[in-house]
Design a protein around this motif. Structure first.
Motif, PDB file in Angstrom:
ATOM      1  N   GLU A 340       0.849  -1.194   0.000  1.00  0.00           N
ATOM      2  CA  GLU A 340       0.000   0.000   0.000  1.00  0.00           C
ATOM      3  C   GLU A 340       0.886   1.247   0.000  1.00  0.00           C
ATOM      4  O   GLU A 340       1.803   1.373   0.811  1.00  0.00           O
ATOM      5  CB  GLU A 340      -0.900  -0.002   1.240  1.00  0.00           C
ATOM      6  CG  GLU A 340      -1.810   1.199   1.326  1.00  0.00           C
ATOM      7  CD  GLU A 340      -2.609   1.226   2.615  1.00  0.00           C
ATOM      8  OE1 GLU A 340      -3.372   2.181   2.816  1.00  0.00           O
ATOM      9  OE2 GLU A 340      -2.445   0.291   3.439  1.00  0.00           O
ATOM     10  N   SER A 341       0.634   2.143  -0.903  1.00  0.00           N
ATOM     11  CA  SER A 341       1.420   3.370  -1.006  1.00  0.00           C
ATOM     12  C   SER A 341       0.632   4.525  -0.419  1.00  0.00           C
ATOM     13  O   SER A 341      -0.505   4.790  -0.831  1.00  0.00           O
ATOM     14  CB  SER A 341       1.775   3.652  -2.469  1.00  0.00           C
ATOM     15  OG  SER A 341       2.614   4.776  -2.562  1.00  0.00           O
ATOM     16  N   VAL A 342       1.224   5.204   0.561  1.00  0.00           N
ATOM     17  CA  VAL A 342       0.552   6.297   1.267  1.00  0.00           C
ATOM     18  C   VAL A 342       1.465   7.517   1.247  1.00  0.00           C
ATOM     19  O   VAL A 342       2.629   7.434   1.635  1.00  0.00           O
ATOM     20  CB  VAL A 342       0.222   5.912   2.722  1.00  0.00           C
ATOM     21  CG1 VAL A 342      -0.416   7.085   3.449  1.00  0.00           C
ATOM     22  CG2 VAL A 342      -0.690   4.699   2.758  1.00  0.00           C
ATOM     23  N   THR A 343       0.935   8.630   0.781  1.00  0.00           N
ATOM     24  CA  THR A 343       1.672   9.893   0.839  1.00  0.00           C
ATOM     25  C   THR A 343       1.291  10.606   2.128  1.00  0.00           C
ATOM     26  O   THR A 343       0.101  10.807   2.405  1.00  0.00           O
ATOM     27  CB  THR A 343       1.338  10.782  -0.373  1.00  0.00           C
ATOM     28  OG1 THR A 343       1.675  10.075  -1.572  1.00  0.00           O
ATOM     29  CG2 THR A 343       2.135  12.074  -0.309  1.00  0.00           C
ATOM     30  N   SER A 731       1.215   3.631  13.491  1.00  0.00           N
ATOM     31  CA  SER A 731       1.253   4.297  12.201  1.00  0.00           C
ATOM     32  C   SER A 731       0.115   5.298  12.099  1.00  0.00           C
ATOM     33  O   SER A 731      -0.830   5.266  12.898  1.00  0.00           O
ATOM     34  CB  SER A 731       1.139   3.267  11.078  1.00  0.00           C
ATOM     35  OG  SER A 731       2.213   2.364  11.120  1.00  0.00           O
ATOM     36  N   PRO A 732       0.188   6.208  11.129  1.00  0.00           N
ATOM     37  CA  PRO A 732      -0.917   7.165  10.954  1.00  0.00           C
ATOM     38  C   PRO A 732      -2.253   6.449  10.803  1.00  0.00           C
ATOM     39  O   PRO A 732      -2.361   5.407  10.163  1.00  0.00           O
ATOM     40  CB  PRO A 732      -0.528   7.886   9.660  1.00  0.00           C
ATOM     41  CG  PRO A 732       0.958   7.768   9.582  1.00  0.00           C
ATOM     42  CD  PRO A 732       1.290   6.442  10.181  1.00  0.00           C
ATOM     43  N   ASN A 733      -3.265   7.022  11.434  1.00  0.00           N
ATOM     44  CA  ASN A 733      -4.643   6.514  11.403  1.00  0.00           C
ATOM     45  C   ASN A 733      -4.832   5.260  12.255  1.00  0.00           C
ATOM     46  O   ASN A 733      -5.928   4.703  12.291  1.00  0.00           O
ATOM     47  CB  ASN A 733      -5.107   6.229   9.964  1.00  0.00           C
ATOM     48  CG  ASN A 733      -5.013   7.450   9.070  1.00  0.00           C
ATOM     49  OD1 ASN A 733      -5.286   8.556   9.513  1.00  0.00           O
ATOM     50  ND2 ASN A 733      -4.614   7.235   7.821  1.00  0.00           N
ATOM     51  N   ASP A 734      -3.761   4.782  12.934  1.00  0.00           N
ATOM     52  CA  ASP A 734      -3.899   3.640  13.831  1.00  0.00           C
ATOM     53  C   ASP A 734      -4.236   4.132  15.239  1.00  0.00           C
ATOM     54  O   ASP A 734      -3.818   5.223  15.652  1.00  0.00           O
ATOM     55  CB  ASP A 734      -2.612   2.816  13.882  1.00  0.00           C
ATOM     56  CG  ASP A 734      -2.421   1.997  12.618  1.00  0.00           C
ATOM     57  OD1 ASP A 734      -3.414   1.788  11.909  1.00  0.00           O
ATOM     58  OD2 ASP A 734      -1.278   1.574  12.351  1.00  0.00           O
ATOM     59  N   TRP A 756       9.676   5.385   3.684  1.00  0.00           N
ATOM     60  CA  TRP A 756      10.033   4.293   4.577  1.00  0.00           C
ATOM     61  C   TRP A 756       8.974   3.206   4.481  1.00  0.00           C
ATOM     62  O   TRP A 756       7.792   3.462   4.369  1.00  0.00           O
ATOM     63  CB  TRP A 756      10.250   4.751   6.023  1.00  0.00           C
ATOM     64  CG  TRP A 756       9.093   5.413   6.683  1.00  0.00           C
ATOM     65  CD1 TRP A 756       8.693   6.698   6.554  1.00  0.00           C
ATOM     66  CD2 TRP A 756       8.172   4.820   7.621  1.00  0.00           C
ATOM     67  NE1 TRP A 756       7.584   6.954   7.321  1.00  0.00           N
ATOM     68  CE2 TRP A 756       7.247   5.823   7.992  1.00  0.00           C
ATOM     69  CE3 TRP A 756       8.037   3.552   8.178  1.00  0.00           C
ATOM     70  CZ2 TRP A 756       6.214   5.605   8.893  1.00  0.00           C
ATOM     71  CZ3 TRP A 756       7.007   3.320   9.067  1.00  0.00           C
ATOM     72  CH2 TRP A 756       6.113   4.337   9.429  1.00  0.00           C
ATOM     73  N   LEU A 757       9.479   1.975   4.460  1.00  0.00           N
ATOM     74  CA  LEU A 757       8.634   0.793   4.321  1.00  0.00           C
ATOM     75  C   LEU A 757       8.333   0.216   5.695  1.00  0.00           C
ATOM     76  O   LEU A 757       9.209   0.200   6.577  1.00  0.00           O
ATOM     77  CB  LEU A 757       9.335  -0.276   3.483  1.00  0.00           C
ATOM     78  CG  LEU A 757       9.276  -0.146   1.959  1.00  0.00           C
ATOM     79  CD1 LEU A 757      10.166  -1.213   1.330  1.00  0.00           C
ATOM     80  CD2 LEU A 757       7.855  -0.300   1.465  1.00  0.00           C
ATOM     81  N   ALA A 758       7.138  -0.293   5.849  1.00  0.00           N
ATOM     82  CA  ALA A 758       6.758  -0.946   7.103  1.00  0.00           C
ATOM     83  C   ALA A 758       6.003  -2.224   6.787  1.00  0.00           C
ATOM     84  O   ALA A 758       5.123  -2.238   5.926  1.00  0.00           O
ATOM     85  CB  ALA A 758       5.903  -0.019   7.961  1.00  0.00           C
ATOM     86  N   THR A 773       5.429   7.601   1.638  1.00  0.00           N
ATOM     87  CA  THR A 773       6.269   8.496   0.848  1.00  0.00           C
ATOM     88  C   THR A 773       5.921   9.944   1.187  1.00  0.00           C
ATOM     89  O   THR A 773       4.827  10.237   1.686  1.00  0.00           O
ATOM     90  CB  THR A 773       6.070   8.260  -0.660  1.00  0.00           C
ATOM     91  OG1 THR A 773       4.682   8.421  -0.985  1.00  0.00           O
ATOM     92  CG2 THR A 773       6.495   6.852  -1.034  1.00  0.00           C
ATOM     93  N   PHE A 774       6.876  10.834   0.905  1.00  0.00           N
ATOM     94  CA  PHE A 774       6.705  12.232   1.264  1.00  0.00           C
ATOM     95  C   PHE A 774       6.360  13.060   0.032  1.00  0.00           C
ATOM     96  O   PHE A 774       6.764  12.718  -1.082  1.00  0.00           O
ATOM     97  CB  PHE A 774       7.989  12.756   1.921  1.00  0.00           C
ATOM     98  CG  PHE A 774       8.506  11.848   2.996  1.00  0.00           C
ATOM     99  CD1 PHE A 774       7.661  11.371   3.982  1.00  0.00           C
ATOM    100  CD2 PHE A 774       9.832  11.447   3.014  1.00  0.00           C
ATOM    101  CE1 PHE A 774       8.127  10.522   4.964  1.00  0.00           C
ATOM    102  CE2 PHE A 774      10.309  10.599   3.987  1.00  0.00           C
ATOM    103  CZ  PHE A 774       9.450  10.130   4.968  1.00  0.00           C
ATOM    104  N   PRO A 775       5.622  14.124   0.219  1.00  0.00           N
ATOM    105  CA  PRO A 775       5.231  14.940  -0.936  1.00  0.00           C
ATOM    106  C   PRO A 775       6.445  15.475  -1.692  1.00  0.00           C
ATOM    107  O   PRO A 775       7.523  15.674  -1.115  1.00  0.00           O
ATOM    108  CB  PRO A 775       4.431  16.090  -0.295  1.00  0.00           C
ATOM    109  CG  PRO A 775       4.030  15.588   1.051  1.00  0.00           C
ATOM    110  CD  PRO A 775       5.113  14.657   1.483  1.00  0.00           C
TER     111      PRO A 775
END
Length: 957
Positions: A340-343, A731-734, A756-758, A773-775
Motif C-alpha cells: 500500500e502506497s501512502v503519501t 502508524s498514521p490513522n492507527d 520508509w517501508l513498514a 512516501t513524502f510529498p
C-alpha cells in the motif's frame, strides 16, 4: 622349486582376496549405517514419508534413465558387432589394433554389458540428483499462478514447473545420443565398418555403418530441433533488453530465428534418415552446415543487427511494452503489488504532545544493538564457560500485567568447546554436558546507571518474565559435537547450583533409542566412534540426539526451501521454541527481474539469482523435544510452489491456521524477505514505463553511517547498508501500536529520506506492507545527514571526546528513525568500551535528533527532554529515572521494572559484601515498590497498603 613357484602365487591371492572382501564389507556397512540411521532420524521427527518419497524418486529416476542409457548403448554396440565386415583391409597400424581386438573378442560377451552397465551407473547417479525438478513437475498438475503471459498464452506454472524438466530431458537426450554416436563410431572403426585406410575412391564407410550412423545423427537433429523449440520459451527470461524478459529484439528477431532453426533441424534429421537409402553424405552434411550458418546468421548476427540499428536509436519506443510486462511481473513475483502506497505530510519537529500521544512507542525504542547486547550477555549471564549466547533476537511479549513490551532475548546454550581442557573427556562432551539452560531477556530501552542492560529474565534457574516452564535447551544454534546421549547411566549436568538440582535425566521424546548391539555398531561406524559400542554407560534405552543444530535439523527434511538467515528463540506458552522462516523461490517466472539474494541481503543469504520469492513456511522447532513443524499456507489461494511441494510430500506441511494463537503472536515478518522486497521496490515502485526507463525516481536502501566508525559493528555487517529493524509503533490513522519491521529509503545517489517501508507482524494484519512516501519538494533528512548533524553538535562532540579518553572506544548503535504522528524522531545510542581486557560495551549516551535540534543525555528520557520543547514525560530509558508515562498499569509496570533493577544491584552488592551499596539500592527499590502500590491503590480507589519488602528482599525473592 618349480612346485613352490606354482603354489606361491595361489598363497598370495588370499591376502588380496581378504583385503578386497574387507573393503567391500566396509563399503556395505557404510551404506547400511547411512541408510539405517537416516531412516531412524526421519522416524524420530515423524517425517518418514519424506525419506521414502525422496529415496523412491531418486531410485526410480536413476533406474529409468540408467536402463534407457544402457539399452541405447548396448543395443547399438551389439548392432555394430553384428555388422562387422567379414574381410578388412589392414595397414600395419591396423594390424596392431586387430590383434588387440582379437584378444578381447572372446571376453566381449561379458565385458561389453559390464562396460555399458558401469557407464549407465554413472548416468543413473547423475540423473538422480534431478529429483527435485522431477517431483516439482510431477506434482504440479492442476496448479496455476494465474495471469498467463501474453506472448505464448501460458500460465507461469509452465515456466516454473514444466519447462525446467523438459529442458533437462532435452539436454539429457542430446548429450546421451552424442555420446552413444561417438562410441558407436569408434566401435565401427575398431570392427572395420569405418575404413580410413581404404583407397582414395573406395567407400571409407561401409553401407551398414553409414545407415547406422545416419539413424543416430538423425535422432540427434530431432532432439536439437526440440531444443530450439524450447529455447523460444526461454526468451521470456532473456536479459538482452533494458529489463529481464522478452525484448523487442527477442520477439522480432530471436523468436523467428529459433522457429526457423527448429524447421531446419527437422529437415536435417529427415535428410539423415533418407541417407539410409541414398548412401550419399553430401545432402545431410550440407544441411548440417546450413544449420550452422543459419544459427550464426539468424541466431546471433541478425539479432545483434536489429538491436544496434533498429532498437538502440529509439530504445524506449521499441521496448515500452516489454518494460510494462517486466514491471507488472516483477511486482507480482515479489509481492510488491500488495504494498500500500501512502503519501504523508511531514512536520518539521516533534512536540511534547506527540511523545505523550505515543507512550508505548517511546517506551519500546530499542537502544541496544544486537551484537553489543550479545557481548553483555556473554559477560554477565554466561555463568559458566561452557555456556554461549549465539544470537540475540527481538520479539514482543505481553506480560502478566497486560503490558506489551519489545524484548531482546537469547538462549543460553551449551558449548562443549567451552569445557576446560582437563574436562574435555568423551564422557563429559557426549553424556554430561548435553543441554543449555534457560534464556536471558533485556528491555530494549533501558540500562542500569553503569550502562548495562536491564534484564527481565536472568540467572540459572531463570527468574523474571517471560520464563519457560521447561527451560532446558537440547536443540539450538550451537552444536560443537555431532551427537549427545541422554538416559545413560551417567547423569546429565543440569546446572551448577544446589546439590539436589544439579543433575538431570531427560524425559522428552527427542533422540533415537540406541537399541541392540547391531544398531549401536551402526552408530559407532557412522560416527567412527567405538565408544558408542563399548561404553558401559550406554544401554538399549539410551537416546542419541543427532542434528541438534536447528539450521541442519530443519533443512534436512526440506532441502528444496531457502531459509532465512536468522532463526529466533521465543518463549511460547512456557516452552522455548525456535521459529524460522523459509522461502520458496524460482528463477523461471516469466518477465520478472532477477535479484541476487546475497546482494539483496548483504551477504546473509547464499548468492543465488531468483525472480520469484515467497515466505510460504514457518518452521517451529521445540528446543526441548526436537520436534519440527512446518506451517505452510498450502490452500487453494496459497503459494503455488508450496502447494506443489505439499502434493509431492503429503502430510509434511501443517496448515498455517492450525498454529495456536499464542504461537502466531510471535511470528515475525522475516528480515531477508523484507530486504529483498525493498531492494526490488526501490526501482519497481515506479509503474510509469517512461519514468522507469529514464530512471528518474529510483530509490535505494541507504548506507549505515554508524558502521564506518564502529569497528565492532563493521566486523559483523557485510556492507554498509542499513538493516531493517523491528519497532512497536503506531502508524498514521492507527489507534494502537503494532509490531512492525521498518526500513528507510533514500533517492538513488541522494542522502535525503524519500520513503520508509513498514511490514506488519501482528496476526490480525500479518504481511500488510505500507510504503509511506513524502510529498514532492519535502526535504526530510536521511541517515547520513542526521549522523553528520549528530557529530557536528558541539555538546556531543565534547562528550564524545570525553568518553573516548584513556584508550576507551566510542561505539554507535543502530541509528533508528521513529515515526511519531506526522514527524520523525532519530535515536542514536552511544556505547563505550573500556580499554581493559575483556571489557564489554556500556550504554553511556543517547542522542535524539528532532528536526534540527540534537538532544544528548545519559538516558532516552534525558535526550528527549533536551530535544523537545515543553514538558516531556520519562520514556523509561534507563539511567535517569523520572516519572513514568502512559496508563496507570503502564506506569506501575515501569516503576516495578525500575525497582527490579535496583533489587538486582542490591543483590550483587550483597554478594560482594558491600553493605552500604546494598542498603542504598534496597531503599531505592522499596521506595519504587511503594510508589507503584500507591499508584495502583489510587487507581482502584482503595486505601494504600504497605508494600515495603523485608530487609532481606532481593531480586530472586
Amino acid at each position: 622349486m618349480s612346485s613352490m613357484s606354482v603354489r606361491l602365487p595361489r598363497q598370495r591371492r588370499w591376502p588380496a582376496i581378504l583385503v578386497v572382501a574387507l573393503a567391500v564389507l566396509a563399503v556395505l556397512f557404510t551404506v547400511a549405517s547411512q541408510f539405517f540411521i537416516d531412516l531412524l532420524w526421519y522416524r524420530e521427527v515423524d517425517l518418514s514419508s519424506v525419506f521414502w518419497t525422496t529415496l523412491r524418486t531418486k531410485v526410480l529416476l536413476g533406474l529409468i534413465f540408467g536402463v534407457v542409457f544402457f539399452v541405447l548403448l548396448f543395443v547399438n554396440l551389439v548392432i555394430v558387432r553384428r555388422m562387422k565386415p567379414e574381410t578388412r583391409i589392414l595397414t600395419p597400424d591396423q594390424e596392431i589394433v586387430e590383434r588387440i581386438r582379437q584378444q578381447f573378442e572372446p571376453m566381449l560377451r561379458w565385458l561389453l554389458p559390464l562396460a555399458c552397465g558401469l557407464l549407465a551407473l554413472f548416468v543413473a547417479i547423475g540423473v538422480s540428483r534431478q529429483w527435485q525438478t522431477f517431483l516439482l513437475w510431477r506434482s504440479s498438475t492442476g496448479i496455476a499462478f494465474g495471469n498467463p503471459e501474453q506472448r505464448f498464452g501460458r500460465d507461469p506454472a509452465f515456466y516454473v514447473f514444466s519447462l525446467p524438466w523438459l529442458k533437462f530431458l532435452q539436454g539429457w537426450l542430446f548429450s546421451t545420443l552424442v555420446a552413444v554416436t561417438f562410441l558407436v563410431g569408434l566401435a565401427h572403426f575398431l570392427w572395420g565398418g569405418i575404413r580410413p585406410q581404404a583407397a582414395m575412391f573406395a567407400d571409407k564407410v561401409m553401407p551398414a555403418a553409414r545407415a547406422h550412423l545416419s539413424v543416430l545423427l538423425g535422432l540427434i537433429m530431432l532432439v536439437k530441433a526440440w531444443g530450439y523449440y524450447l529455447g523460444r520459451f526461454d526468451l521470456l527470461n532473456s536479459t538482452r533488453g533494458v529489463v529481464q524478459g522478452a525484448s523487442y529484439t527477442d520477439v522480432n528477431a530471436q523468436l523467428p530465428a529459433l522457429t526457423f532453426l527448429t524447421i531446419v533441424a527437422v529437415i536435417c534429421a529427415i535428410l539423415f534418415f533418407v541417407n539410409i537409402r541414398l548412401r550419399i553424405w553430401a545432402l545431410p552434411v550440407i544441411a548440417v552446415l546450413l544449420l550452422a550458418v543459419v544459427s550464426v546468421l539468424l541466431g546471433s548476427a541478425y539479432p545483434a543487427f536489429v538491436q544496434r540499428f533498429r532498437v538502440a536509436p529509439q530504445e524506449y519506443q521499441r521496448e515500452q511494452p516489454y518494460i510494462a510486462d517486466n514491471i507488472e511481473s516483477t511486482r507480482r513475483a515479489f509481492g510488491l503489488d500488495s504494498i500500500e502506497s501512502v503519501t504523508r505530510t511531514v512536520d518539521p519537529v516533534l512536540t511534547a504532545r506527540d511523545i505523550k500521544d505515543n507512550p508505548n512507542t517511546v517506551q519500546n525504542i530499542r537502544l541496544w544493538r544486537q551484537t553489543v547486547l550479545q557481548e553483555n550477555f556473554q559477560s554477565s549471564q554466561r555463568i559458566r564457560q561452557y555456556y554461549e549466547f549465539k544470537d540475540v533476537d527481538v520479539d514482543r511479549y505481553t506480560l502478566t500485567n497486560g503490558d506489551r513490551r519489545v524484548l531482546m532475548l537469547a538462549g543460553r546454550e551449551v558449548s562443549q568447546s567451552g569445557i576446560t581442557a582437563e574436562g574435555r573427556t568423551w564422557q563429559n562432551e557426549h553424556l554430561v554436558y548435553t543441554h543449555g539452560f534457560g534464556a536471558v531477556a533485556a528491555q530494549v530501552n533501558q540500562s542500569t546507571t553503569e550502562g548495562a542492560p536491564v534484564l527481565t529474565v536472568r540467572d540459572i534457574p531463570p527468574i523474571g518474565e517471560p520464563v519457560a516452564e521447561q527451560p532446558r535447551i537440547y536443540y539450538g544454534e550451537v552444536s560443537d559435537v555431532p551427537f549427545v546421549l541422554t538416559n545413560t547411566n551417567t547423569p546429565e549436568l543440569d546446572y551448577e547450583g544446589a546439590p539436589t538440582t544439579d543433575r538431570y535425566s531427560y524425559d522428552g521424546a527427542g533422540g533415537i533409542p540406541m537399541g541392540n548391539v547391531f544398531q549401536r555398531a551402526l552408530f559407532a561406524w557412522r560416527f567412527r566412534d567405538v565408544n558408542l559400542l563399548i561404553s558401559g554407560q550406554i544401554d538399549a534405552d539410551s537416546r542419541i540426539m543427532l542434528y541438534r543444530d536447528i539450521q541442519e535439523r530443519a533443512t534436512k527434511a526440506v532441502p528444496f526451501l531457502t531459509f532465512d538467515s536468522d532463526p529466533y528463540l521465543s518463549i511460547v506458552e512456557g516452552k522455548p521454541l525456535w521459529i524460522w522462516d523459509a522461502y520458496t523461490t524460482s528463477n523461471q517466472y516469466p518477465y520478472s527481474e532477477s535479484v541476487n539474494l546475497s546482494d539483496a541481503t548483504d551477504g546473509l543469504l547464499p548468492g543465488s539469482d531468483v525472480n520469484y520469492l515467497r515466505n510460504s513456511v514457518k518452521v517451529v522447532v521445540d528446543a526441548y523435544q526436537g520436534t519440527i513443524t512446518y506451517y505452510a499456507d498450502d490452500g487453494p489461494e496459497g503459494d503455488p510452489i508450496i502447494r506443489a511441494w505439499a502434493a509431492a510430500f503429503p502430510g509434511v506441511f501443517t496448515p498455517m491456521d492450525q498454529a495456536s494463537d499464542a504461537l502466531r503472536a510471535h511470528f515475525r515478518y522475516p528480515e531477508n524477505l523484507f530486504q529483498t522486497q525493498a531492494t526490488q521496490f526501490a526501482n519497481y515502485h515506479v509503474q510509469d514505463t517512461e519514468v522507469f526507463y529514464q530512471k528518474q525516481d529510483f530509490w535505494q536502501i541507504p548506507e549505515d553511517p554508524t558502521t564506518a566508525q564502529d569497528p565492532a559493528a563493521a566486523s559483523t555487517v557485510a556492507n554498509l547498508r542499513i538493516r531493517p529493524y523491528y519497532l512497536l509503533l503506531k502508524s498514521p490513522n492507527d489507534t494502537t501500536e503494532r509490531f512492525q519491521l521498518v526500513l528507510p529509503l533514500v533517492p538513488e545517489g541522494r542522502p535525503n529520506l524519500v520513503s520508509w517501508l513498514a511490514a506488519d507482524s501482528d496476526p490480525e494484519d500479518y504481511g500488510h506492507l505500507v510504503a509511506y512516501t513524502f510529498p514532492a519538494g519535502a526535504n526530510v533528512e536521511g541517515p547520513a545527514q542526521v549522523f553528520s548533524r549528530i557529530n557536528q553538535n558541539p555538546t556531543f562532540s565534547a562528550e564524545r571526546s570525553l568518553l573516548g579518553q584513556g584508550g576507551s572506544t566510542v561505539l554507535f548503535g543502530d541509528l533508528l528513525v521513529i515515526p511519531l504522528n506526522d514527524a520523525f524522531l532519530w535515536v542514536q545510542p552511544v556505547y563505550v568500551r573500556a580499554s581493559q581486557t575483556q571489557a564489554v560495551p556500556e550504554l553511556k549516551r543517547v542522542v535524539v535528533v528532532n528536526g534540527t535540534t540534537v538532544g544528548v543525555g545519559s538516558s532516552l528520557s534525558d535526550a528527549l527532554a533536551a530535544s523537545v520543547e515543553g514538558q516531556v514525560p520519562d520514556g523509561g530509558g534507563g539511567g535517569g529515572g523520572g516519572t513514568p508515562v502512559g496508563t496507570i498499569s503502564q506506569q506501575v509496570a515501569a516503576l516495578l521494572d525500575e525497582a527490579l533493577r535496583h533489587f538486582t544491584l542490591a543483590d550483587a552488592a550483597l554478594k560482594d559484601g558491600n553493605l552500604a551499596v546494598y542498603q542504598t539500592e534496597l531503599t531505592l527499590a522499596q521506595d519504587l515498590v511503594q510508589q507503584a502500590n500507591d499508584l495502583a491503590a489510587q487507581d482502584a480507589g482503595a486505601p494504600t497498603a504497605s508494600a515495603t519488602p523485608s530487609a532481606s528482599a532481593s531480586p530472586s525473592a
